[in-house]
Design an enzyme around this catalytic site. Structure first.
Site, PDB file in Angstrom:
ATOM      1  N   HIS A 155       0.843  -1.168   0.288  1.00  0.00           N
ATOM      2  CA  HIS A 155       0.025   0.000  -0.133  1.00  0.00           C
ATOM      3  C   HIS A 155       0.810   1.383  -0.137  1.00  0.00           C
ATOM      4  CE1 HIS A 155      -3.410  -2.588   1.990  1.00  0.00           C
ATOM      5  NE2 HIS A 155      -3.623  -2.663   0.687  1.00  0.00           N
ATOM      6  N   HIS A 156       2.197   0.983  -0.440  1.00  0.00           N
ATOM      7  CA  HIS A 156       2.992   2.439  -0.384  1.00  0.00           C
ATOM      8  C   HIS A 156       2.387   3.371  -1.370  1.00  0.00           C
ATOM      9  CE1 HIS A 156       4.841   0.410  -3.932  1.00  0.00           C
ATOM     10  NE2 HIS A 156       5.317   1.626  -4.125  1.00  0.00           N
ATOM     11  N   LYS A 169      -2.419  -2.865  -7.992  1.00  0.00           N
ATOM     12  CA  LYS A 169      -2.559  -3.285  -9.337  1.00  0.00           C
ATOM     13  C   LYS A 169      -2.099  -4.707  -9.829  1.00  0.00           C
ATOM     14  CE  LYS A 169      -3.857  -2.032 -13.594  1.00  0.00           C
ATOM     15  NZ  LYS A 169      -4.512  -3.237 -13.618  1.00  0.00           N
ATOM     16  N   LYS A 201       7.530  -4.652  -9.889  1.00  0.00           N
ATOM     17  CA  LYS A 201       7.614  -4.207 -11.359  1.00  0.00           C
ATOM     18  C   LYS A 201       7.051  -2.723 -11.464  1.00  0.00           C
ATOM     19  CE  LYS A 201       6.137  -7.823 -14.081  1.00  0.00           C
ATOM     20  NZ  LYS A 201       5.240  -8.572 -14.637  1.00  0.00           N
ATOM     21  N   LYS A 248      -2.713  -9.198  -6.710  1.00  0.00           N
ATOM     22  CA  LYS A 248      -2.962 -10.171  -7.683  1.00  0.00           C
ATOM     23  C   LYS A 248      -4.288 -10.982  -7.344  1.00  0.00           C
ATOM     24  CE  LYS A 248      -0.880 -12.202 -11.341  1.00  0.00           C
ATOM     25  NZ  LYS A 248      -0.319 -11.205 -12.546  1.00  0.00           N
ATOM     26  N   THR A 285       2.833  -6.210 -23.956  1.00  0.00           N
ATOM     27  CA  THR A 285       3.659  -6.827 -23.270  1.00  0.00           C
ATOM     28  C   THR A 285       4.788  -7.466 -24.269  1.00  0.00           C
ATOM     29  OG1 THR A 285       2.027  -7.620 -21.605  1.00  0.00           O
ATOM     30  CG2 THR A 285       4.086  -8.759 -21.482  1.00  0.00           C
ATOM     31  N   ASN A 299      -0.035 -14.619 -26.506  1.00  0.00           N
ATOM     32  CA  ASN A 299      -0.258 -13.390 -26.881  1.00  0.00           C
ATOM     33  C   ASN A 299       1.233 -12.701 -26.730  1.00  0.00           C
ATOM     34  OD1 ASN A 299      -1.424 -10.932 -27.432  1.00  0.00           O
ATOM     35  ND2 ASN A 299      -1.461 -10.534 -24.984  1.00  0.00           N
ATOM     36  N   SER A 358      -1.786  -0.737 -18.806  1.00  0.00           N
ATOM     37  CA  SER A 358      -2.665  -0.639 -18.077  1.00  0.00           C
ATOM     38  C   SER A 358      -2.853   0.771 -17.342  1.00  0.00           C
ATOM     39  CB  SER A 358      -2.667  -1.775 -16.970  1.00  0.00           C
ATOM     40  OG  SER A 358      -2.863  -2.826 -17.749  1.00  0.00           O
TER      41      SER A 358
END
Length: 474
Positions: free
Chosen positions: A67-68, A73, A97, A109, A197, A236, A365
């Site tokens: 939560h920094h 995400k 990341k 996640k 990606t 993909n 995103s």
């Protein structure tokens, strides 16, 4: 504990092992490092869904690792392999990341423990919508709280169910569309998300190949042209990465899928291979290429650049010695085990780490999230203005030189940026800038042996400073 659970557990331990290796090179106290490592919130839910005549109890998770920065995400995967350990490990990687590519999110996640092939679209929709309502109930989703995305087993269809459910439960939230990314364009998605990606993988490796000093150490020339590339996995990510390398002049010597590998020294065409696969059901027996029944054998074939873009832990202590590539670009999450890492580093192989290289998805995103919050499409404000300005410049040049620009040249010069141009440009800038940051840390920090450790140092430094500035450690 089953073998698979043990494997997943070691994947999480592998993340922690890499973190600890890098933490020694940072200035932060043990308390702050422990806080960065810890999963802040873990939600496990079990909910009933009517499937046909029966009631099934579905197990699902959402982990908010850090939560920094908010929102958190990270993707949602549908898989029978989903368990708390795996979701925690992947959420932790998302935190690092996002920090590496300067995207202002904490890591998260999610996962639903189902085999999606066993359910109809209607049943999957019921499960997804019920999962979303559980997340809403526990305050684990929202544009400023936690923003999921597609992952293994999910796509834009599932994201549109999530945004619709969230919006119906929060009818007064003006920014409801920003509660999830990876949506169809008609539902507020962004153009360029599908290939993001794979394109990020291309930009990252291209940047790595641009440094003459680094390439000389590997016995390679700079640039992508003429480099021999093997791609494992034609999903993909792998397909788009292979396609961009092909377009840039690299020679695609090998392609690997779960059922085997094909190799052709003077180059394969990924689109023709895809067509062959569609008609025959396999990439094997492609005309003029050597076929290998064993997929793992494909990883050991001669090439300059190897791109594992499929599964975790495909390169491990038992096959790392036989890898012939000089550069390994980790397009998948965790394709190298920590043991393989050490073996390849000793061999002098340049390993470009996953948590930087496959960050194209979360970067785009982020652009989608910003688009949803601003309620305006990229390019809408500047496209015509740019075209009019370029037209004036061309007019001036023509009047000064008394020469006319050809129609083709005029078309190229006068084109203003569309949404996809701006998204690709933002992604390119992100991947180039982030690689240079990691490389600088690698060069300037004594005793750092590999790019993965340098990437972790970059992430820890940024997150540590955030925690210090939040003032949560009185």
């Amino acid at each position: 504990m089953s073998n698979h659970m043990a494997e997943q557990y070691s994947f999480f331990k592998g993340v922690e092992r890499s973190f600890d290796k890098a933490a020694k090179f940072t200035r932060f106290s043990k308390g702050i490092l422990d806080q960065i490592k810890a999963c802040n919130s873990i939600l496990q839910v079990k909910f009933p869904v009517r499937i046909g005549e029966n009631i099934e109890v579905i197990e699902a998770y959402r982990v908010q690792h850090s939560h920094h920065k908010l929102p958190c995400k990270g993707g949602i995967r549908f898989s029978m392999e989903v368990n708390q350990d795996e979701v925690m490990a992947l959420a932790a990687l998302m935190t690092y990341k996002c920090a590496i590519v300067n995207v202002p999110f904490g890591g998260g996640k999610g996962g639903i423990k189902i085999d999606s092939k066993k359910y109809s679209a209607f049943e999957l929709e019921k499960i997804t919508r019920r999962y979303t309502s559980e997340l809403v109930k526990k305050n684990f989703i929202g544009p400023g709280i936690d923003v999921p995305a597609p992952d293994y087993g999910t796509g834009s269809r599932e994201m549109s169910w999530i945004v619709d459910t969230y919006s119906s439960l929060n009818p007064n939230d003006l920014n409801a569309q920003a509660c999830v990314t990876g949506k169809p364009v008609s539902q507020g998605g962004v153009r360029g998300r599908t290939e993001a990606t794979g394109l990020g993988v291309f930009f990252g490796i291209r940047e790595a190949c641009s440094f003459e000093e680094d390439m000389q150490k590997l016995g390679l020339t700079t640039g992508i042209v003429g480099k021999k590339v093997i791609v494992q996995g034609l999903g993909n990510v792998g397909y788009h990465a292979a396609n961009y390398f092909q377009q840039a002049g690299a020679i695609l010597v090998g392609l690997i899928e779960f059922d085997g590998a094909i190799y052709k020294e003077n180059g394969l065409d990924v689109n023709l291979v895809q067509a062959h696969r569609k008609s025959s059901g396999t990439i094997l027996n492609y005309p003029d290429a050597i076929s290998y029944k064993s997929a793992s054998e494909g990883l050991e074939l001669p090439c300059d650049i190897l791109i594992p873009a499929a599964l975790e832990a495909v390169i491990h202590k038992d096959n790392a010695e036989r890898i012939q590539a000089k550069i390994i670009g980790e397009a998948a999450n965790g394709p190298l085990t920590p043991d393989a890492d050490e073996i390849l580093n000793k061999k002098g192989v340049l390993v470009i780490p996953d948590m930087y290289l496959n960050a194209g998805g979360v970067t785009v995103s982020y652009f989608e999230w910003l688009k949803n919050l601003s309620h305006v499409r990229y390019g809408r404000l500047e496209k015509r203005f740019s075209e009019n300005m370029y037209a004036e410049v061309v007019g001036m040049v023509e009047s000064m030189t008394n020469k006319k620009v050809s129609e083709l040249e005029r078309k190229v010069i006068l084109r203003g940026p569309d949404e996809i141009d701006l998204v690709h440009s933002g992604l390119e800038d992100t991947m180039i800038g982030s690689y240079q940051e990691i490389r600088q840390v690698f060069k300037e920090t004594a005793d750092v042996e590999d790019m993965r450790t340098a990437a972790f140092i970059c992430a820890i430094n940024k997150i540590g400073v955030s925690y210090e500035e939040l003032g949560i450690f009185p």
